[in-house]
Design a protein around this motif. Structure first.
Motif, PDB file in Angstrom:
ATOM      1  N   PRO A 185       0.801  -1.228   0.000  1.00  0.00           N
ATOM      2  CA  PRO A 185       0.000   0.000   0.000  1.00  0.00           C
ATOM      3  C   PRO A 185       0.831   1.274   0.000  1.00  0.00           C
ATOM      4  O   PRO A 185       0.293   2.359   0.231  1.00  0.00           O
ATOM      5  N   ILE A 186       2.125   1.161  -0.248  1.00  0.00           N
ATOM      6  CA  ILE A 186       2.984   2.345  -0.239  1.00  0.00           C
ATOM      7  C   ILE A 186       2.780   3.131  -1.537  1.00  0.00           C
ATOM      8  O   ILE A 186       2.906   2.579  -2.633  1.00  0.00           O
ATOM      9  N   ALA A 187       2.463   4.407  -1.412  1.00  0.00           N
ATOM     10  CA  ALA A 187       2.221   5.248  -2.584  1.00  0.00           C
ATOM     11  C   ALA A 187       3.478   5.367  -3.428  1.00  0.00           C
ATOM     12  O   ALA A 187       4.599   5.353  -2.908  1.00  0.00           O
ATOM     13  N   ALA A 188       3.279   5.499  -4.728  1.00  0.00           N
ATOM     14  CA  ALA A 188       4.416   5.588  -5.642  1.00  0.00           C
ATOM     15  C   ALA A 188       5.328   6.752  -5.282  1.00  0.00           C
ATOM     16  O   ALA A 188       6.557   6.657  -5.378  1.00  0.00           O
ATOM     17  N   SER A 189       4.754   7.863  -4.842  1.00  0.00           N
ATOM     18  CA  SER A 189       5.562   9.036  -4.504  1.00  0.00           C
ATOM     19  C   SER A 189       6.441   8.796  -3.280  1.00  0.00           C
ATOM     20  O   SER A 189       7.482   9.426  -3.120  1.00  0.00           O
ATOM     21  N   ALA A 190       6.023   7.867  -2.387  1.00  0.00           N
ATOM     22  CA  ALA A 190       6.808   7.572  -1.191  1.00  0.00           C
ATOM     23  C   ALA A 190       7.888   6.539  -1.458  1.00  0.00           C
ATOM     24  O   ALA A 190       8.872   6.451  -0.734  1.00  0.00           O
ATOM     25  N   ARG A 191       7.691   5.725  -2.503  1.00  0.00           N
ATOM     26  CA  ARG A 191       8.679   4.702  -2.826  1.00  0.00           C
ATOM     27  C   ARG A 191       9.969   5.312  -3.359  1.00  0.00           C
ATOM     28  O   ARG A 191      11.048   4.831  -3.074  1.00  0.00           O
ATOM     29  N   GLY A 192       9.836   6.342  -4.150  1.00  0.00           N
ATOM     30  CA  GLY A 192      11.008   6.883  -4.808  1.00  0.00           C
ATOM     31  C   GLY A 192      11.463   5.956  -5.915  1.00  0.00           C
ATOM     32  O   GLY A 192      10.753   5.022  -6.312  1.00  0.00           O
TER      33      GLY A 192
END
Length: 377
Positions: A346-353
């Protein structure tokens, strides 16, 4: 762009499901997760079936993107070699029974002597305190002890075991990540670390908010499958089709209910389901049981009434909707060169880097030499 947790170091002593899934989420967001395993066999889940490469598929799914060091925690000299990692650890995650880490000299008080602002997360079934604290349990026990299972557990002839490990994931992994992130935010403001007592059983009560409130407010507690969202209403239940499939019927709101009734041709005198819910349910069962899933699917889709055919996981993974959203696009590889879809998180793409999620789980002790030096092998 680096992940949201780039530069954060996690020392992970957890095994099996709740802790490893929590640290998978942290790794997905860019944290450097170092998994501490016992020498020789590693954590228990490596040996599970089915195997996929040298280890189990379960282990591969939950531990990609992490590093592994092999350390005998019962040996004082081996534990001492962990000190440089403890000194730089922002987060420690452990999943032993209460008191075990303290007996090993790795409890919260021990760790914060070395790293005063550490965020130390302990995940257990029943928490660090209370009469059940030392009691063994698994997911089925936790949902049974908290009343969740009793809300929908089938009949005495055909008891139903839920397909999801609700306590492990929803009561363990997710609350662990949530509270770790809150503690990191608090540390940013105060400079202080925190001890997090995550009890899987405790965290199940929010999932019963409706039953929790109803019972206290009215004195009438929901029973087994007799409430609106547990199968007690014609508007929220599973109906079997002629070809052995199920329709998930959930038109709770009146506009959706009327659209559903019109779509299947329910007799007008049965549309008001407050008159005789049993008669309405019985007739809907008859109508749906006379048609196949293939016949019903376009009818229900056209009605747009919160009703759908229950799919297998295999079919769901082939759904163009999920494909377009890229849920299964990330590859998972093993040491034999095989590849499959990695578990979505559930980690947002913007938080993954970029470049923060490795495609495989570590081999046992793969990073021991790198992180602890050659004498640790």
């Amino acid at each position: 762009m680096p992940g949201a947790l780039s530069g954060v170091t996690v020392l992970d002593f957890s095994t099996l499901l709740p802790g490893p899934m929590a640290t998978l989420f942290l790794a997905e967001a860019g944290a450097d997760v170092i998994k501490v395993e016992r020498p020789g066999r590693g954590e228990e889940m490596r040996s599970y079936e089915p195997k996929w490469g040298s280890d189990s598929i379960n282990f591969a799914m939950l531990n990609r993107g992490k590093k592994s060091i092999a350390v005998d925690l019962k040996d004082p000299a081996s534990r001492e070699r962990l000190r440089p990692l403890i000194e730089k650890a922002d987060i420690v995650v452990e999943q032993f029974r209460p008191g075990v880490m303290a007996r090993l000299g790795l409890g919260y008080d021990d760790i914060r002597e070395v790293r005063p602002d550490v965020i130390y997360c302990s995940i257990t079934g029943y928490g660090q305190t209370g009469p059940r604290a030392a009691q063994a349990g698994h997911d089925l026990n936790y949902i049974g002890d908290t009343g969740l299972l009793a809300l929908s557990c089938g009949t005495t002839e055909s008891p139903v075991v839920p397909p999801a490990l609700i306590a492990d994931i929803a009561g363990g992994s997710y609350p662990a990540v949530l509270n770790i992130l809150l503690a990191l935010r608090q540390r940013d403001k105060t400079g202080s670390g925190a001890y997090l007592d995550v009890a899987m059983a405790d965290n199940l009560f929010p999932f019963m908010y409706w039953a929790f409130g109803q019972g206290q407010a009215t004195g009438t507690w929901p029973g087994n499958s007799d409430a609106q969202v547990s199968g007690g209403s014609p508007r929220y239940r599973l109906y079997a089709t002629a070809d052995g499939h199920f329709v998930a019927v959930a038109p709770l709101e009146q506009k959706f209910w009327l659209a559903f009734c019109a779509a299947i041709g329910l007799e007008q005198e049965l549309v008001d389901d407050t008159v005789s819910p049993e008669r309405t349910t019985r007739r809907i069962s008859e109508i749906i049981a006379a048609r196949t899933a293939r016949e019903l699917q376009p009818v229900l889709a056209a009605a747009d009434c919160c009703c759908s055919i229950v799919r297998s996981l295999n079919d769901a993974m082939a759904d163009p909707h999920f494909a377009q959203r890229g849920l299964f696009a990330r590859p998972l590889t093993n040491d034999h060169g095989q590849e499959m879809a990695a578990l979505p998180t559930p980690i947002a793409a913007s938080a993954r880097g970029e470049g923060t999620a490795a495609s495989r789980a570590p081999r046992l002790g793969e990073h021991t030499r790198e992180l602890l030096g050659p004498e640790a092998e």
